[in-house]
Design a protein around this motif. Structure first.
Motif, PDB file in Angstrom:
ATOM      1  N   LEU A 141       0.732  -1.021   0.005  1.00  0.00           N
ATOM      2  CA  LEU A 141      -0.082   0.060   0.015  1.00  0.00           C
ATOM      3  C   LEU A 141       0.947   1.562   0.169  1.00  0.00           C
ATOM      4  O   LEU A 141       0.623   2.271  -0.684  1.00  0.00           O
ATOM      5  CB  LEU A 141      -0.899   0.047   1.236  1.00  0.00           C
ATOM      6  N   ILE A 142       1.805   1.115   0.868  1.00  0.00           N
ATOM      7  CA  ILE A 142       2.724   2.481   1.033  1.00  0.00           C
ATOM      8  C   ILE A 142       3.531   2.486  -0.414  1.00  0.00           C
ATOM      9  O   ILE A 142       3.778   3.798  -0.715  1.00  0.00           O
ATOM     10  CB  ILE A 142       3.445   2.372   2.160  1.00  0.00           C
ATOM     11  N   GLN A 172       0.582   3.075  -3.422  1.00  0.00           N
ATOM     12  CA  GLN A 172      -0.337   3.747  -3.628  1.00  0.00           C
ATOM     13  C   GLN A 172      -0.030   5.114  -2.869  1.00  0.00           C
ATOM     14  O   GLN A 172      -0.523   6.081  -3.105  1.00  0.00           O
ATOM     15  CB  GLN A 172      -1.700   3.336  -2.667  1.00  0.00           C
ATOM     16  N   ILE A 173       1.138   5.136  -2.101  1.00  0.00           N
ATOM     17  CA  ILE A 173       1.581   6.533  -1.630  1.00  0.00           C
ATOM     18  C   ILE A 173       2.884   6.989  -2.551  1.00  0.00           C
ATOM     19  O   ILE A 173       3.006   8.050  -2.930  1.00  0.00           O
ATOM     20  CB  ILE A 173       1.594   6.517  -0.290  1.00  0.00           C
ATOM     21  N   ARG A 174       3.995   6.132  -2.331  1.00  0.00           N
ATOM     22  CA  ARG A 174       5.213   6.449  -2.979  1.00  0.00           C
ATOM     23  C   ARG A 174       5.061   6.554  -4.534  1.00  0.00           C
ATOM     24  O   ARG A 174       5.883   7.318  -5.060  1.00  0.00           O
ATOM     25  CB  ARG A 174       6.423   5.637  -2.322  1.00  0.00           C
TER      26      ARG A 174
END
Lengths: 311, 344
Positions: free
Chosen positions: B60-61, B64-66
């Motif tokens: 997820l990190i 979807q974020i980095r």
């Protein structure tokens, strides 16, 4: 039970640890009921954080935003920055179960990312009115597993405001409601006056004053407009928390026109902690109101703190 | 002037720098993930069926974020640097930056209208509300640039000097309008506006990314093809014309590319200063003014530097975040001064 039989057959040496494991498993459902309440909280709102602390939840907070300044112990916690500019990964690094904030919390894509990562988001309104406060406290009480304490806090808040109202009604028999101007100070810049749609106006009205402005939000007032309004009382805010007298002198130096208003002539320049104006009604509001009222109606003896039910 | 570096060694160095920046951007952040988990998560994102539910958080990190953030930084950095080269070539002035033709101020005005106007009127349909800011910024940048270009044209010819002056005037006008909106804004919208003006790659998501990626791709393909024409333009407009280049068309293309590219970059990430000005300068100091090298090298350097600046922005104050515009200016300005002083 079937599980027990299997473990017993593992052999004598392993039996001890296996039983311990079973015992732990047996405890799990009970433990889970407690865990259902979020344990690690991040709060993105000054007055929300204050209420969490007031309701005994300070040990659950693992991070707060830049507006959470009271009590001072909160400033030791990791800061997640400004509530409208949150960073998803930074907050996830705190491993929170719950993110509390007002409707101003954002930006929306970051909130979506946090939700996707399994963080529970609770939005409490920052509106400055009692109905909102009731709703917020009820929800905080439920989240903390302390509904009773939240109800008590709300009742205490209410009764303090009611006592204040009664006191003001009494005071107004001998003195007319003063015209009040609240100036948001910026050292070196011209002061901004609070309009009728601000939390400041709510405070002024609740403390028994008449807010004199008609503009919306906080706007700079010209010296002439200041003289024309001729306030009876001027409330000023000072973030540096100087000694009140020193701050008063500084204010008059920066706004020479202020010196010829009635408020300055009669020495009615009142200092106020600006954090009271941000993020809705916090637990320090009744105290702040009492102080303002006392300054608005100097002839009446101030409401003694004892008669206000503490909790 | 002899360039300090051969193009080949520069490209190798920039390639390594970009790889380093990409690795840092994907592997580092406030949440510390073991390198192995980052790698596995990355492989899983590529479709490899790796097991292990403990990877979900990492996936997820990273995914979807980095990842969206890295792609955003890559595109914004590359486009800003490329458009910086285009503007310095067009104005034949190393101090030119994309702001000169009004893209930035136009975008800022569009953003101010969206933030303050959106808050004041409300009632914006749910479907476009999240995109309103980006849309207004993009349209604002394009509109002001179109006006600057239009004012620079007379009798079928574009006067660069008139465009420059028109740009200055329209920038002033746009900032006056922004000032007006600032005055009308309430506290909350004022903070939003301020932060927008400082830029941020925070909150990047795939859904909002693809328009910028398309534009960045187009600009990155198009501008390097004009390298020879830009080289000729260095000699002067009439010289370029005599060398057989269609100068009027070139100017139009450069302005259009910049408006489109910077408009899209600013719409996606807010105002990020100094990349468009400093990066082309820096590369020119290293390898000289040949646009065949300058354009692709600036693109690589811009993307790398923006990613590294973003890394600093998200790590320095973690768990809070610094607006990236502050980082690029804080690092860019002193470095620029150092280069100036050393070059004397």
């Amino acid at each position: 039970m079937g599980v027990t039989n299997v473990s017993v057959s593992i052999g004598r040496r392993r039996l001890g640890p296996a039983l311990a494991l079973l015992a732990a498993l047996a405890w799990l459902p009970g433990a889970r009921a407690d865990d259902a309440l979020p344990q690690r909280w991040v709060s993105a709102g000054g007055s929300i954080s204050e209420w969490v602390v007031a309701l005994g939840g300070e040990d659950r907070l693992v991070g707060v935003d830049t507006t959470s300044l009271h009590p001072a112990s909160l400033q030791e916690l990791p800061s997640i920055g400004y509530q409208r500019q949150l960073a998803a990964e930074g907050i996830l690094a705190l491993r929170p179960d719950l993110l509390l904030g007002s409707e101003e919390m954002g930006p929306p894509p970051v909130l979506e990312q946090l939700r996707a990562a399994g963080v529970r988001l609770e939005t409490l309104s920052a509106q400055a009115d009692l109905a909102t406060l009731e709703d917020n406290l009820t929800r905080l009480g439920a989240l903390l597993g302390e509904p009773q304490r939240a109800r008590q806090a709300l009742a205490a808040f209410r009764s303090r405001l009611e006592a204040q109202e009664a006191w003001i009604a009494q005071a107004q028999r001998s003195q007319e409601a003063p015209g009040v101007l609240l100036l948001l100070g910026h050292p070196g810049g011209s002061a901004m006056a609070a309009g009728p749609d601000t939390a400041a106006a709510w405070l002024i009205e609740r403390a028994g004053g008449r807010n004199l402005t008609t503009h919306s939000g906080y706007k700079a007032l010209s010296s002439e407009a200041l003289l024309a309004l001729d306030p009876d009382v001027v409330i000023f805010t000072d973030r540096r928390l100087l000694e009140a007298d020193e701050a008063r002198q500084a204010l008059l130096r920066q706004n020479p026109a202020l010196a010829s208003t009635r408020a300055a002539r009669e020495g009615r320049l009142v200092a106020l902690d600006p954090t009271l104006l941000v993020g809705g009604l916090g637990p320090r509001v009744p105290e702040g109101l009492a102080a303002l009222s006392a300054a608005f109606y100097p002839a009446s003896s101030p409401l003694p703190a004892e008669t206000t039910p503490a909790r | 002037m002899t360039p300090a570096l051969r193009p080949r060694s520069l490209f190798i160095a920039l390639g390594l720098l970009l790889a380093l920046a990409l690795w840092g951007s994907l592997a580092l952040g406030p949440v510390s993930l073991p390198l192995g988990e980052t790698l596995q998560a990355a492989l899983r994102l590529l479709g490899l069926p790796l097991g292990g539910s403990e990877l979900n958080q990492a996936q997820l990190i990273v995914g979807q974020i980095r990842m969206p953030r890295t792609l955003l930084g890559l595109a914004v950095g590359a486009v800003l640097a490329l458009c910086g080269v285009a503007m310095q070539g067009l104005f034949r002035n190393p101090l030119a930056d994309p702001g000169l033709i009004g893209v930035s101020s136009g975008a800022a005005l569009g953003a101010a209208i969206a933030i303050v106007g959106g808050a004041a009127f409300g009632g914006i349909p749910e479907a476009i509300a999240p995109y309103l800011l980006s849309l207004c910024a993009f349209v604002g940048g394009l509109a002001v640039t179109a006006l600057v270009y239009r004012l620079g044209r007379r009798d079928g010819l574009t006067s660069v000097v008139t465009m420059l002056l028109a740009g200055i005037a329209l920038n002033a006008l746009a900032f006056a309008c922004i000032g007006l909106f600032t005055y009308l804004a309430d506290d909350a919208t004022l903070r939003t506006l301020t932060f927008w003006n400082l830029g941020s790659l925070n909150g990047a998501s795939y859904a909002r990314l693809w328009p910028l990626l398309l534009v960045a791709f187009a600009v990155a393909l198009w501008l390097p093809r004009r390298a020879r024409a830009l080289n000729a333009l260095l000699l002067g407009e009439s010289e370029a014309r005599h060398l057989g280049f269609e100068v009027e068309r070139l100017k139009r293309e450069l302005v259009f590319c910049t408006a489109l590219g910077v408009g899209a970059a600013v719409a996606a990430a807010g105002m990020i200063g100094f990349i468009g000005l400093v990066v082309p300068h820096l590369v020119r100091l290293l390898v000289g003014p040949d646009h065949r090298v300058l354009l692709p090298a600036s693109m690589l350097a811009g993307a790398s530097l923006l990613l590294l600046a973003d890394l600093a922005a998200r790590l320095v104050l973690a768990p809070a975040e610094l607006p990236i515009g502050i980082v690029t200016a804080l690092i860019g300005a002193p470095f620029f001064l150092y280069l100036l002083i050393r070059g004397r």
